[in-house]
Structure formats: C-alpha cells, structure tokens
Design a protein around this motif. Sequence first.
Motif, PDB file in Angstrom:
ATOM      1  N   LEU A 103      93.914  53.276 181.276  1.00 55.92           N
ATOM      2  CA  LEU A 103      94.400  52.509 182.531  1.00 55.92           C
ATOM      3  C   LEU A 103      94.403  51.048 182.370  1.00 55.92           C
ATOM      4  CD1 LEU A 103      93.339  55.093 185.146  1.00 55.92           C
ATOM      5  CD2 LEU A 103      95.198  55.124 183.843  1.00 55.92           C
TER       6      LEU A 103
ATOM      7  N   ARG B 243      89.054  53.447 188.667  1.00 55.27           N
ATOM      8  CA  ARG B 243      90.381  53.744 188.505  1.00 55.27           C
ATOM      9  C   ARG B 243      90.891  55.062 188.200  1.00 55.27           C
ATOM     10  NH1 ARG B 243      92.420  48.343 185.872  1.00 55.27           N
ATOM     11  NH2 ARG B 243      90.320  47.278 186.014  1.00 55.27           N
ATOM     12  N   ILE B 317      99.290  52.713 189.370  1.00 51.95           N
ATOM     13  CA  ILE B 317      97.947  52.868 188.817  1.00 51.95           C
ATOM     14  C   ILE B 317      97.794  53.340 187.345  1.00 51.95           C
ATOM     15  CG2 ILE B 317      95.723  53.988 189.132  1.00 51.95           C
ATOM     16  CD1 ILE B 317      96.037  53.627 191.764  1.00 51.95           C
TER      17      ILE B 317
END
Lengths: 278, 326
Positions: A103, B243, B317
């Motif tokens: 990510l 995250r 995201i």
Amino acid sequence: MLTIDQLSLQLPVYASWWKREWTTCLDKLSLHFSAGEVHAVVGASGAGKSLLAYAMMGLLPTPARLNGQLYYQGSPLDRPRQRQLRGRELALIPQSLNALDPLVRTQRQVAWAAQRSGQPSKSARHAAQLALDHYQLDARAQQAYAHELSGGMARRVLTAMAHVSQAQLVIADEPSVGLDPHQRQRVLAALRELADQGKTVILITHDLRHALPIADRVTIMRHGKQVETAAASAFQGNGDSLTAVYSQALWQALPDNSFSIRGTRKAQQDIQKEANVA
Amino acid sequence: MRLTALIAKRLVRLALVLLCVALVSFGLMMASPIDPIDAYLGPQMAQVSPEQRALIAQRWGFDESAAIQFGHWLRQLVSGDLGWSHVYNQPVSEVIGQRFQRSIILLGSAWLLSALLGFSLGVAAGAKEGSKLDNAISTYAFITASTPAFWLAILAVLLFSVTLGWTPTCCAGPTGILSQEVTLLSRLHHLVLPVTTLALLGIATITLHTRARMLELMRSAVATHAFAQGASRLDVAWRHGLRHASLPAMTLAFASLGELFGGSILIEQVFAYPGLGQATVAAGLRSDVPLLLGIALFTALFVSVGNLIADSLYAVIDPRIQSGGL
C-alpha cells in the motif's frame, strides 16, 4: 566483526494441539564473519539458513529456544542490543518480495528505511533518492507500488532499503531467486560492491554456483549443522581440498563439473556417516 | 467516456435495487393483517357504517387490485410525488424530511463515533497481541458485540435517566416547548444517551475486524521487514498498520449503515426519539403504505450510496484494486 559461538536453536512443533515438542533447527554453529568479505552460507532448503539470519537479527518468533552466544565487534549481541543495532548496524534483505508494503509507494518505503536507521527525515529522503538512483530504479519505479514492479526491480528495491541504512553488516537472504541471469548478476554485483566498501555481507543461498563468483568464504550447512567453512578458492578442480564429503558432493554435482558425483551410492553413505559422526 | 459509462452502470443498478425494495415492501404491506382503514379510524371504527367504509376505500383506491395500486404509486413517484401519509396527515416527503433531520444527527454522530473509536481501539489492541490493553479491549468488544442494542438502551435509561437523573428519559427536546425553541445544549443533552448506546453497537464489530487485520499484519513479512529496519512496534503499527487496517474498518463502517438504521428504529423507540425510526414503526403499525414505501426507498438509497462510497474509497487506499467492475 560478527562471531557466532555454539549457536543452537530449537522451535516448538505441535504433534497434536496439546503436545509440544522441540525440534532442533540450528545445531551448535560457530562462525566468524569479518569486515570486507562476502561470506556465503549455502545449504539445501530447510538447512536452517534463514533461521540463522533471523537469529542474528533478533527476529525469531517468540517461542524459540536459543542457546550459545553472538558477538558483534567484540561485545555480546543480546536481544536489547540487537533491537538497538537493527537498521543502524545490521540490515537484512529479506527473501520474500512480500516484505514490501503493497500500500506504500517505493520511494516512500525506501525513505522510511533511511529514517529508521536514524537519519532525520529530510536527509533520509535525499539518501533514499541516491540509493534508488544507484540501483537504477527510474522515476516510474520510484512512484510505483510493489505489485507494479517486476521481480528484479522489487529485489533491487529491497537491496536499496538495506543499502540506505548504511549498515555495516548486510544479510542477504536468497537475493537471486527467480531472477534471470542478467538481473542476478546485477544483484550479486551490488552485494560484492558493499563488501568492497568494507562492509560484511552474508549471502544466504541454496545455489553454490551463484555464490562462488562473489564469495570470499563459503559455509556449507546441512540439517541445521555446519558441515564446513572453506575459502571460495577451495571449490575448484575435483574439490579435493574440501574436507567434508557433503561439500565435495555439492561441488561435483554442479553442471560445470559434469554432475560427476563419483559412485553416487557410496557418496550418499559417506555423507550419512559424516553426519552421524558430527 | 469510461467514467460516464461507469456512472450510468451504477445508476441503473441503483434504480433496480430501489425498484426491488419497493416491490418487496409493497408485497409485505399487502400481506399485512392490519387493515389500513381500521387503523385510520381507530376506536371510532364501531361508529362507521359499511357504506362509509366502502367510500373511504374507494377514495383511497383500496378497491382496486394490488398491481393497479402499485402502478398508481409508481407513476406518481416518477413525477416526483411520494404520496400522502395518513398517519401524520402530511405529504410523505415532508414527513421524511423533518424526521430525517433529527435522525441524521443521531445516526451520523453514532456512526462517526463507532467508526473512529472502533478503528482506534482495534488498532491499539492489534498492535500488540496478548498485551493487557489488547485483552481489555477484546473482552469489552466481545461483550458488547453480543449485547442486543435495545436491551442496553433500556438499561441505560433505567440507570442514567431514572435512577441517576443525568439525562432526560425521552424525546428530542423538553416536553411542552416548540421544537424551534429548543436550545442547542438541550438538544445535545437529549442526544447523549441514544447516540452512546447506538454507537456501542457499532464500535464492537469494527474493533474486532480492525484488530484481526492488525494481528495479521503484525505477523506478516511486511512487519518483520520493518522490524529488521529498526522500526519500533509503534512505528510499524502507525505507518503500515493504519493503512492495512483501514480497509476492513472502512468497508464495515459503510456496510453497517443499514444495520445502524435498523438499530436506530429500536433505539428511537426506547428513547421515544421522534426520528425516522419511530415514523417507520408508526407507518407499519397503522398500515401507512405510502409513508412506509417512502422510508424504505429512502433508506435503501442511503445505504446504497454508502456502499458506493466505500467501493470508491477502497480503490483510493489499496492501489491493487481497480475501480470499474460491477
């Protein structure tokens, strides 16, 4: 630089859910890694190479029994000191490409690695930029996410993350797996370069052939035991200057040596006998 | 071009969902044992002759078949008219508008509270598995996750409103005062207990899911690699954990909008809070078909939009997810 003295490691195995047994994964290893050398640790899968790396970094899972001593630059390397030195003095290039956070963009991950090694955030970003450029990762790769990188690029990112920390001891765990010969050359050359800068590089691999061109010394491992540590130059000709039958067999089994294990069954028996003696 | 096609696709899907919701709700109302005319007349039922009843039925269109009634409703809906609520004697759109204004404060604050608190607690618990904090948070989450909201609400009223007298027992403002004249402070005072009980419900589930994702991450190769770089546990939890854990937390928060609506019906009933939930119960019990259909459509729209937002945010995201699929 780093000395391992009689290091043994046992991990729990659950025969059934209530019955815990301890299996020996590393058995009384004694090794010395010096500055400026590439020291290859070679062994088959399951020989305990990666566990040795984790033991040196202090990253073993919690229920582990570790015996023996580690010394870094002369003084004992215990868990608190490992925690303190990780990222600053000790770096690990992990085996799995999954170690990159899916990510987070490449550039940012490398900058984090620099920050974690104790550099203030501004110079960390600069250092990250230098490292990325050094490993020829272009602007697109720097802005990419892990799944957008090729295997070779991801390896170079992992190497850059270890490089940026300016650690004195770099452990590379199977850094050339899954790469084409050209990419492999680049990754291995990068490790040699680190050693030439005076750092200690421990190269963990199952492929003796790839280790030899850059290694100064080679340790052969089998079933958690240290079979032999020899200079890379000992691996030549028939391998007669190697003391252990297993290392000789490994050497002779390479394609360049025409797979010439003399009397395969005899060799098998000798290897077994040797293991029993040890 | 691709974007417009995408939006068109989503809109068509939304319209289909709404039509299905309307059909099912209408079918259920038709099958309801409550006769709308009896419900309308109430105790005066006995004084009305069968002829007068027939007149009311004809005036309201109850003498026609169900399919034709639905057709009438649908035609009016397309022209922008949701119909007339006989329970509140107002246009349905007005009832929903007024009620939603009060409900959205209750729902919105409960939702925000449960999302933020649930996420924070989940991250804190998952950052160090088996720590005292983790044990405390997990125990709390498991207990509240298995507690029915209305029961908790009744207990809360008993303790805080009746025994301790800290909060009012009912309504959105003090009784006997016009709703325009209720002060902000008083409004908030009336909201505290309903919001807290409603949020408690959401916090537990979001906490548990966030914690599970955190545990997974802290054992992953990403975390080990970060530790190898010299990162502390806090560093790993903050930079990587937040995250990764925000994905399930966000999906759950938006997916739980529907649950929250359901919970608000019970909570508004217990606290006698004059919101959309209470109107739903009134419409159901007194067979106010247009109002109930209106609320059902409105709720479905609200929840669908919530899911749509979750889908879009997901792609923001997690770069591995490409938005675009149906």
